[in-house]
Design an enzyme around this catalytic site. Structure first.
Site, PDB file in Angstrom:
ATOM      1  N   ASN A 150       0.795  -1.232   0.000  1.00  0.00           N
ATOM      2  CA  ASN A 150       0.000   0.000   0.000  1.00  0.00           C
ATOM      3  C   ASN A 150       0.822   1.274   0.000  1.00  0.00           C
ATOM      4  O   ASN A 150       0.311   2.333  -0.334  1.00  0.00           O
ATOM      5  CB  ASN A 150      -0.957   0.011   1.205  1.00  0.00           C
ATOM      6  CG  ASN A 150      -0.284  -0.350   2.501  1.00  0.00           C
ATOM      7  OD1 ASN A 150       0.347  -1.402   2.609  1.00  0.00           O
ATOM      8  ND2 ASN A 150      -0.377   0.509   3.482  1.00  0.00           N
ATOM      9  N   HIS A 202     -13.882  -0.104   0.408  1.00  0.00           N
ATOM     10  CA  HIS A 202     -13.643   1.342   0.237  1.00  0.00           C
ATOM     11  C   HIS A 202     -12.418   1.671  -0.608  1.00  0.00           C
ATOM     12  O   HIS A 202     -12.174   2.833  -0.917  1.00  0.00           O
ATOM     13  CB  HIS A 202     -13.619   2.062   1.597  1.00  0.00           C
ATOM     14  CG  HIS A 202     -12.388   1.873   2.415  1.00  0.00           C
ATOM     15  ND1 HIS A 202     -11.436   2.851   2.548  1.00  0.00           N
ATOM     16  CD2 HIS A 202     -11.957   0.833   3.173  1.00  0.00           C
ATOM     17  CE1 HIS A 202     -10.480   2.421   3.361  1.00  0.00           C
ATOM     18  NE2 HIS A 202     -10.772   1.207   3.743  1.00  0.00           N
ATOM     19  N   CYS A 324      -2.922   5.051   7.708  1.00  0.00           N
ATOM     20  CA  CYS A 324      -3.101   4.362   8.984  1.00  0.00           C
ATOM     21  C   CYS A 324      -2.014   4.720   9.997  1.00  0.00           C
ATOM     22  O   CYS A 324      -2.138   4.410  11.159  1.00  0.00           O
ATOM     23  CB  CYS A 324      -3.102   2.853   8.773  1.00  0.00           C
ATOM     24  SG  CYS A 324      -4.314   2.372   7.559  1.00  0.00           S
TER      25      CYS A 324
HETATM   26  N1  PLP Z   1      -4.448  -4.076   3.931  1.00  0.00           N
HETATM   27  C1  PLP Z   1      -3.954  -3.125   3.140  1.00  0.00           C
HETATM   28  C2  PLP Z   1      -2.832  -3.457   2.225  1.00  0.00           C
HETATM   29  C3  PLP Z   1      -4.476  -1.829   3.178  1.00  0.00           C
HETATM   30  O1  PLP Z   1      -3.959  -0.878   2.394  1.00  0.00           O
HETATM   31  C4  PLP Z   1      -5.533  -1.551   4.081  1.00  0.00           C
HETATM   32  C5  PLP Z   1      -6.077  -0.196   4.190  1.00  0.00           C
HETATM   33  O2  PLP Z   1      -5.390   0.781   3.988  1.00  0.00           O
HETATM   34  C6  PLP Z   1      -6.028  -2.599   4.862  1.00  0.00           C
HETATM   35  C7  PLP Z   1      -5.466  -3.844   4.768  1.00  0.00           C
HETATM   36  C8  PLP Z   1      -7.160  -2.384   5.807  1.00  0.00           C
HETATM   37  O3  PLP Z   1      -8.379  -2.334   5.117  1.00  0.00           O
HETATM   38  P1  PLP Z   1      -9.659  -1.645   5.794  1.00  0.00           P
HETATM   39  O4  PLP Z   1      -9.399  -0.166   5.797  1.00  0.00           O
HETATM   40  O5  PLP Z   1     -10.796  -2.033   4.931  1.00  0.00           O
HETATM   41  O6  PLP Z   1      -9.761  -2.215   7.154  1.00  0.00           O
END
Ligand code: PLP
Length: 379
Positions: A150, A202, A324
């Site tokens: 990400n 989302h 995050c």
């Molecule tokens: N895994 C990855 C690679 C992500 O980029 C994200 C969110 O940024 C998540 C998991 C978490 O997903 P969610 O926001 O739907 O909990």
């Protein structure tokens, strides 16, 4: 006019998805477990929506379980796989660049006596299969490897990981966090050879609060939530029919325009690389390879939070890393061993099917202005 270039953090809900949610809330609002017609209609719609998301992912509807988000899917996959493998071993392999939704459950398992090997990336932001092959042991019960990182956009060798597990002959299940890969790179769970795979609404223009876990046919995961027996008794709780309807509508739209969207984003990325490196002094592309929707860059000597705020005042939205982290230094950039000056200046730009060249031009102008006004005072 706002210029949104942070689609890896979240995406705007597309009109088809919003319409589907509204319809589910105002017309198809029955409880899918109810026996009368309002309920059976909602149950029928739920079945269609499952089929639609499964088709976009390339799996059977019976292999897809709805959850509340990608994080829940990751947690369920990891805890479930460990529970299934409890008599076979206590060793887990994952990568140092996973999302916190994978790393935190792994750390919790370490506190319970499991041993976790974290594979480090090379300077290219990817994880070498050789490192995985060396880490696998007869007591490895789970390998969790994301599809698209990400923060870097790198596409990890998940299919190779499946092969490596087969060759090693260890009992490990393979989980893949494909939250950033779904409808952003072409794949199916079958082609990857995974047992478990997480996706989230989302990130594909559905609302927040909906995700799904693919569980390979024949594998029976222990339940995530106990209660009224929804989702085949595996994930109880009255189904979020509005979010699910929107998820299906977004997945269907994304599936239909996948080839077109991927080439649009690839062209935009190429344009952004040229435009930004030519126009902004000192700007470097951190990793140019990888998924077409993510472009990490660095402005050596700048503080990315300062640049993010500067751009935000101009109505331009990018990330200083994963949303995050909320300002904490990113474990991903640390794992890359970047010099501090480069690491501090990392920005993540991320595209979507509706991002335009004008958005990229606005960003380039904003960064040029930032370079004139911020440097060197705030470096
Ligand atoms: N895994 C990855 C690679 C992500 O980029 C994200 C969110 O940024 C998540 C998991 C978490 O997903 P969610 O926001 O739907 O909990």
């Amino acid at each position: 006019m706002a210029h949104y270039l942070d689609n890896a953090a979240t995406t705007p809900v597309r009109p088809e998805a919003a319409r589907a949610a509204l319809e589910a809330m105002t017309e198809g609002w029955g409880n899918p477990s109810a026996q009368y017609v309002l309920g059976t209609k909602a149950a029928g719609r739920l079945q269609e929506d499952r089929q639609t998301v499964a088709q976009a992912l390339g799996c059977e509807p019976e292999e897809l379980w709805f959850t509340s988000c990608g994080t829940e899917s990751d947690n369920w996959a990891i805890r479930g796989a460990v529970e299934l493998g409890r008599r076979k071993g206590k060793h887990i392999v994952t990568t140092a660049i996973e999302h916190a939704a994978v790393l935190e459950p792994c750390r919790a398992l370490e506190r319970q006596g499991y041993e976790v090997t974290y594979l480090n990336p090379g300077r290219d932001g990817n994880v070498a299969l050789r490192a995985l092959e060396e880490a696998l042991r007869p007591d490895t019960i789970l390998v969790s490897m994301m599809l698209v990182n990400n923060e870097l956009g790198t596409v990890l060798p998940v299919a190779g990981a499946a092969q490596a597990i087969r060759t090693a002959g260890c009992p490990a299940l393979l989980h893949c966090d494909a939250v950033q890969g779904f409808l952003k790179v072409p794949f199916t769970p079958g082609e990857l050879g995974v047992d478990l795979l997480s996706i989230s609404g989302h990130k594909i223009h559905a609302p927040k609060g909906i995700g799904a876990l693919y569980v390979r046919k024949g594998l029976r995961l222990p339940p995530m939530i106990l209660g009224g027996g929804q989702e085949g008794g595996l994930r109880s709780g009255t189904e979020a029919t509005a979010q699910i309807a929107a998820f299906a509508a977004a997945a269907e739209a994304g599936r239909k325009s996948l080839a077109q969207d991927l080439s649009h984003m690839a062209a935009l990325k190429e344009y952004a690389v040229k435009r930004l490196t030519a126009g902004v002094p000192g700007l470097q592309v951190l990793i140019g390879e990888g998924a077409s929707h993510i472009l990490p860059i660095t402005l050596t000597g700048y503080k990315s939070e300062v640049v993010v705020r500067f751009l935000s005042d101009l109505g331009i939205y990018v990330s200083s890393g994963s949303a995050c982290h909320k300002g904490k230094p990113s474990h991903v950039y640390r794992a890359l061993n970047l010099p501090k000056k480069e690491r501090d200046g990392v920005l993540r730009i991320s595209f979507s099917y509706d991002t335009t060249r004008e958005d990229v031009d606005a960003l380039a102008q904003g960064l040029e202005q930032a370079a004139r006004q911020l440097f060197p005072a705030l470096s």
